[in-house]
Design a protein around this motif. Structure first.
Motif: not given
Length: 396
Positions: A340-343, A382-384, A391-392, A347-351
């Protein structure tokens, strides 16, 4: 065959008539043992190998010597080879094993100091650190130096390396070594790599032209417990820094505390690489968030995670509305397990990255197939902020 006025012209021997600089260029691309063996090609090539200007005595070279010469007198072989070389030696790589004698190495460095050496690497694999001779510090044409498990102690007569561009050190320094003073005597130094060696932030701050810095965070200022503030203070003292590589191994993080107002928003820093990061550790995850958010001009981010069986609690709450937009173009993760921490970090980076082109994710080797599938599904939801972001997933 071409005829000229009734006679034929013999075909040109391009190999024999190649210019010396071309021959040297070819020889320098071969392992030393293969370059020397070109002497059997023809009579004209018998001594061409003596024009070698780059010498790499690595593990493969010594493996070859053990097969062909046995275990003895490896130093004598290298000494005889050096004496036959006719021109400048610009690059010298030596991976030391217990067969070599320190006195031979001292003679080689003295020899190199008279041959215009520009790129020097010494990797000492013996248990005892190698005492570097003072001749090393008279090699004023050096541009790149890589020293591992050596005793580094410039003599009082040392006036600096005026042409040094990159320095890679892996060793323990004696207490009387003044690294800050050494750095000030290398005015062109742009790349510094410190591998498991204690260094003070105030010493690194003396390198005013530094563009790339790589170090173990636990070795900074010889204090095991760090906060993100110490990182910001270091980067703020390096106005030209473009790349920062931090290794979090054996580092204990604490709350950042009151952070100073810095003189600039780190405008030059474009690349951030974080390794040995335990993303399940809330403090290390928060540190990563804080670094990414504060270095607002980052374009490349690479994170290599390590696993820890301890559970550090749920991921921190992130207020995405209060987070400014990032300039990231490329993100790479290594050794993720789908936590969950990685996710939360992804999520933060994509948003917050409207210019992001690609996130590359390599998973940890041992993850169950259903866990991999669940992680991949969560990523796709996740929102981008960037419509072009890809995402590869590798090994999923």
């Amino acid at each position: 065959m071409e005829f000229i006025h009734g006679t034929h012209k013999a075909p040109q021997d391009f190999i024999t008539n190649m210019p010396d600089n071309v021959v040297t260029n070819i020889l320098d691309r071969l392992p030393v043992q293969h370059a020397v063996r070109t002497s059997i090609l023809s009579r004209s090539w018998r001594f061409k190998w003596t024009m070698l200007s780059q010498l790499v005595f690595d593990r493969m070279f010594f493996k070859y010597l053990r097969k062909s010469k046995g275990k003895n007198n490896h130093g004598g072989v290298i000494s005889r080879l050096l004496l036959h070389l006719s021109g400048a030696i610009t690059k010298f790589v030596l991976c030391i094993n217990d067969v070599l004698d320190a006195e031979d190495i001292n003679h080689w460095i003295l020899f190199l100091s008279r041959k215009g050496i520009k790129d020097l690497t010494i990797r000492n694999g013996d248990d005892t650190p190698l005492m570097l001779p003072t001749h090393l510090f008279s090699c004023l044409e050096l541009k790149h130096v890589h020293l591992f498990n050596c005793c580094f102690n410039p003599p009082p007569t040392f006036h600096g390396f005026p042409n040094l561009l990159s320095l890679d050190l892996g060793m323990d320094f004696e207490e009387n070594v003044q690294l800050g003073e050494f750095f000030t005597k290398c005015p062109l130094l742009e790349i510094l790599t410190m591998e498991e060696c204690n260094v003070k932030a105030v010493e690194i701050a003396k390198i005013k032209n530094l563009k790339i810095l790589s170090l173990y965070l636990c070795d900074l200022d010889n204090i095991s417990i760090k906060s993100s503030s110490s990182i910001f203070e270091l980067v703020d003292s390096l106005p030209k820094l473009q790349e920062l590589h931090l290794n979090f191994e054996n580092c204990d993080l604490t709350e950042g505390g009151d952070r100073k107002r810095f003189s600039a928003a780190f405008p030059c820093l474009k690349v951030l690489k974080l390794s040995s990061l335990i993303l399940d550790n809330g403090m290390e995850l928060l540190c990563a968030f804080e670094l990414i958010r504060s270095f607002t001009n980052l374009q490349t981010l690479e994170i290599t995670a390590v696993t820890n069986d301890w559970y550090f609690g749920p991921p921190p709450h992130i207020n995405y509305d209060a987070t400014g937009l990032l300039q990231l173009r490329s993100v790479k993760f290594e050794c993720l397990k789908g936590s969950e921490n990685e996710l939360c970090l992804i999520k933060f980076l994509l948003a917050c990255s409207p210019f992001l082109k690609k996130i590359v994710i390599h998973r940890r080797s041992y993850i169950e197939s259903d866990e991999r599938m669940m992680f991949a599904k969560k990523l796709l939801m996740l929102h981008r902020a960037s419509p072009a972001a890809e995402i590869d997933l590798f090994q999923f």
